[in-house]
Design a protein around this motif. Structure first.
Motif, PDB file in Angstrom:
ATOM      1  N   PRO A 194       0.622  -1.316   0.021  1.00  0.00           N
ATOM      2  CA  PRO A 194       0.165  -0.011  -0.093  1.00  0.00           C
ATOM      3  C   PRO A 194       0.917   1.784  -0.284  1.00  0.00           C
ATOM      4  O   PRO A 194       2.070   1.467   0.198  1.00  0.00           O
ATOM      5  CB  PRO A 194      -0.816   0.021   1.312  1.00  0.00           C
ATOM      6  CG  PRO A 194      -0.213  -1.153   2.086  1.00  0.00           C
ATOM      7  CD  PRO A 194       1.386  -2.243   1.078  1.00  0.00           C
ATOM      8  N   CYS A 195       0.071   2.097  -0.506  1.00  0.00           N
ATOM      9  CA  CYS A 195       1.356   3.460  -0.293  1.00  0.00           C
ATOM     10  C   CYS A 195       0.083   4.653  -0.069  1.00  0.00           C
ATOM     11  O   CYS A 195      -0.292   4.677  -0.174  1.00  0.00           O
ATOM     12  CB  CYS A 195       1.974   3.475  -1.640  1.00  0.00           C
ATOM     13  SG  CYS A 195       0.761   4.247  -2.959  1.00  0.00           S
ATOM     14  N   GLU A 196       1.008   5.933  -0.256  1.00  0.00           N
ATOM     15  CA  GLU A 196      -0.424   7.386  -0.184  1.00  0.00           C
ATOM     16  C   GLU A 196       0.328   7.972  -1.335  1.00  0.00           C
ATOM     17  O   GLU A 196       0.972   7.841  -2.510  1.00  0.00           O
ATOM     18  CB  GLU A 196       0.637   8.614   0.735  1.00  0.00           C
ATOM     19  CG  GLU A 196      -0.413   8.260   2.246  1.00  0.00           C
ATOM     20  CD  GLU A 196       0.101   9.101   3.026  1.00  0.00           C
ATOM     21  OE1 GLU A 196      -0.295  10.602   3.031  1.00  0.00           O
ATOM     22  OE2 GLU A 196       0.939   9.010   4.312  1.00  0.00           O
ATOM     23  N   PHE A 197      -1.433   8.934  -1.801  1.00  0.00           N
ATOM     24  CA  PHE A 197      -0.730   9.329  -3.777  1.00  0.00           C
ATOM     25  C   PHE A 197      -1.726  10.427  -3.615  1.00  0.00           C
ATOM     26  O   PHE A 197      -2.861   9.868  -2.984  1.00  0.00           O
ATOM     27  CB  PHE A 197      -1.284   7.588  -4.681  1.00  0.00           C
ATOM     28  CG  PHE A 197      -0.917   8.398  -5.921  1.00  0.00           C
ATOM     29  CD1 PHE A 197       0.344   8.420  -6.647  1.00  0.00           C
ATOM     30  CD2 PHE A 197      -1.560   8.154  -6.753  1.00  0.00           C
ATOM     31  CE1 PHE A 197       0.997   8.528  -7.653  1.00  0.00           C
ATOM     32  CE2 PHE A 197      -1.068   9.200  -7.800  1.00  0.00           C
ATOM     33  CZ  PHE A 197      -0.252   9.050  -8.442  1.00  0.00           C
ATOM     34  N   ASN A 198      -1.565  10.748  -4.136  1.00  0.00           N
ATOM     35  CA  ASN A 198      -1.845  12.476  -4.249  1.00  0.00           C
ATOM     36  C   ASN A 198      -2.822  12.779  -6.225  1.00  0.00           C
ATOM     37  O   ASN A 198      -2.503  12.115  -6.760  1.00  0.00           O
ATOM     38  CB  ASN A 198      -1.388  13.949  -4.951  1.00  0.00           C
ATOM     39  CG  ASN A 198      -2.091  15.252  -3.977  1.00  0.00           C
ATOM     40  OD1 ASN A 198      -3.476  15.161  -2.967  1.00  0.00           O
ATOM     41  ND2 ASN A 198      -2.117  16.141  -4.422  1.00  0.00           N
ATOM     42  N   VAL A 199      -4.277  12.386  -6.167  1.00  0.00           N
ATOM     43  CA  VAL A 199      -5.055  12.561  -7.271  1.00  0.00           C
ATOM     44  C   VAL A 199      -4.652  13.830  -8.005  1.00  0.00           C
ATOM     45  O   VAL A 199      -4.905  14.339  -6.994  1.00  0.00           O
ATOM     46  CB  VAL A 199      -6.380  12.131  -7.466  1.00  0.00           C
ATOM     47  CG1 VAL A 199      -7.131  12.136  -8.110  1.00  0.00           C
ATOM     48  CG2 VAL A 199      -6.276  11.333  -7.053  1.00  0.00           C
ATOM     49  N   PRO A 200      -3.905  13.746  -8.729  1.00  0.00           N
ATOM     50  CA  PRO A 200      -3.684  15.052  -9.724  1.00  0.00           C
ATOM     51  C   PRO A 200      -6.055  15.954  -9.537  1.00  0.00           C
ATOM     52  O   PRO A 200      -6.466  15.209 -10.858  1.00  0.00           O
ATOM     53  CB  PRO A 200      -2.853  14.753 -11.197  1.00  0.00           C
ATOM     54  CG  PRO A 200      -2.946  13.258 -11.219  1.00  0.00           C
ATOM     55  CD  PRO A 200      -4.120  12.664  -9.994  1.00  0.00           C
TER      56      PRO A 200
END
Ligand code: EPU
Length: 424
Positions: A224-230
């Protein structure tokens, strides 16, 4: 059913920060199930499509927590669950969960998908691709069953058309297949590139996303990870067109101007002034517009999702415009409604022949799908008098805080409930 009441004729002016991308978020929401543990996505647009997709994930054991626009997905304990047919049918991307869930759990059942009514929208590329990866597929009574008891195996997949959805679905699924998968004639949409960045952050090995050939080296597992939706290039494009159709001056911020090339060029060709910076675009149009020709194409061509809003703009451009839709066979729900507002559009097969008129007049119109709804809102903002746009649940699928944003730019647009509605 809710509707918008729009008092037209005001020039929109100001700056807009664009919300997260609906289509990217929907693609990421399929991929979160690939990793055991908790993935966090930031800047997820709070629209009905992402809410629905999150609920479908819950049917398969994911624990979903919304905190504003940040959403966590705990996919530690997935189950071979059953999703409600009505929910699955309401969004097209419910279907893109099949491959990732089968890759992760070995077995999944899901009703056939739906989505906006803009054409037949078959799923043959998805099914052929999953079969080529070794999935066992059954379709009975409208329910798909996908089994991969011994996992999936990498292969070469040629897409007959560069489908955004099939590229995303098969790319995500192939991350857990044994060996190498190559997708030829892949879609080059920014959403595909972002999904690949997300999957690579989870530990996948994907190269070439954003080109027509994507190579995926299968891995044992993803983390799993953290991610920013553009930001959403289609919401951004809609606000750019809102500036132009009202003869206003709007800057859309926090966007990637390189994803707007087609819309920017066509706006300039029609006579709008467009300035660009590293993460913003400013559109103004106070000298009127002229008719142009547009043909929708896969990215980086003119996006089909901007076809209907752009057609609304061209109803007020001097002279004749021709808008040809090549992606979907019936993305024309806006035509009849715009004509009710005084536009002069002749539909011939997949082409709209638009003869510019000097003004649109407000009346009651009905949104038939998401982008038709956006087109009618734009027309209402520019029209003389009041426009009521009905069926705005379609617009709620993909535009976060549309009325607040437009009011922030000086537009007059109010959401009405059944009770508060003005009758026409
Ligand atoms: N197609 C097939 N077979 C398939 C898949 C697609 O024939 O198995 C055809 C479609 O019928 C269509 C063309 O290929 O004629 C392109 O479809 P694509 O698969 O690229 O579209 P999609 O993945 O279903 C996404 C967006 C759409 C957007 C298109 C094109 C999402 C959730 N949806 O749909 O967005 O129009 O790509 O860019 O990502 C919208 O946001 O309003 C919207 C409809």
């Amino acid at each position: 059913m809710e509707s918008y009441l729009i008092s037209g004729g005001r020039k929109l002016q100001g700056e807009v920060d664009v919300a997260g991308s609906k289509n990217t978020a929907l693609a990421l929401l399929s991929a979160v199930v690939l990793a055991e543990g908790t993935t966090t996505l930031h800047n997820v647009p709070d629209v009905s499509d992402t809410r629905t997709k999150a609920k479908i994930l819950q049917s398969f054991g994911a624990k979903v927590t919304w905190n504003g626009n940040s959403v966590t997905f705990d996919c530690s304990n997935l189950v071979d669950g059953e999703a409600e047919e009505e929910m699955v049918r309401s969004i097209r991307t419910s279907f893109y969960l099949l491959g990732p869930l089968a890759a992760r759990t070995g077995h999944v059942t899901l009703p056939a998908p739906g989505g906006c009514k803009i054409g037949a929208r078959p799923v043959d590329f998805h099914m052929k691709g999953l079969a080529a990866l070794g999935a066992e597929i059954d379709l009975s009574n409208g329910i798909y069953t996908i089994a991969a008891p011994n996992g999936l195996t990498g292969t070469t997949i040629y897409l007959d058309f560069p489908s955004a959805g099939a590229t995303q679905h098969l790319m995500a699924t192939a991350t857990l297949a044994k060996g190498t998968t190559v997708i030829q004639n892949a879609a080059m949409e920014p959403e595909v590139q972002t999904l690949a960045s997300f999957l690579n952050r989870m530990g996948a090995k994907i190269e070439g996303a954003g080109t027509s050939m994507v190579t995926i080296q299968g891995v044992e597992s993803l983390k799993p990870c953290e991610f920013n939706v553009p930001s959403d290039r289609l919401q951004a494009g809609t606000y750019m067109l809102a500036a132009a159709i009202t003869g206003g001056d709007v800057t859309v911020r926090q966007i990637m101007p390189e994803h707007q090339t087609a819309v920017v060029n066509k706006l300039r060709e029609a006579g709008a002034d467009v300035d660009e910076g590293p993460d913003w675009i400013r559109v103004s149009a106070d000298n009127g517009l002229r008719g142009i020709r547009i043909k929708t194409m896969p990215y980086p061509g003119f996006p089909t999702d901007m076809q209907q809003p752009m057609s609304a703009l061209l109803t007020l451009a001097e002279g004749m415009s021709v808008v040809e839709e090549t992606i979907y066979e019936s993305r024309i729900g806006h035509v009849q409604e715009l004509n009710r507002m005084g536009a002069n559009i002749l539909q011939e097969s997949r082409s709209s022949i638009i003869n510019g008129v000097s003004k649109l007049r407000g009346t009651s119109v009905v949104a038939s799908d998401l982008r038709a709804g956006a087109a009618l809102v734009l027309a209402g903002l520019a029209a003389e008098g009041e426009t009521i746009v009905r069926n705005i649940h379609f617009i709620d699928r993909g535009y976060e805080k549309l009325e607040q944003t437009l009011m922030g730019l000086g537009g007059q647009i109010v959401r009405q409930t059944q009770e508060s509605r003005v009758q026409y």
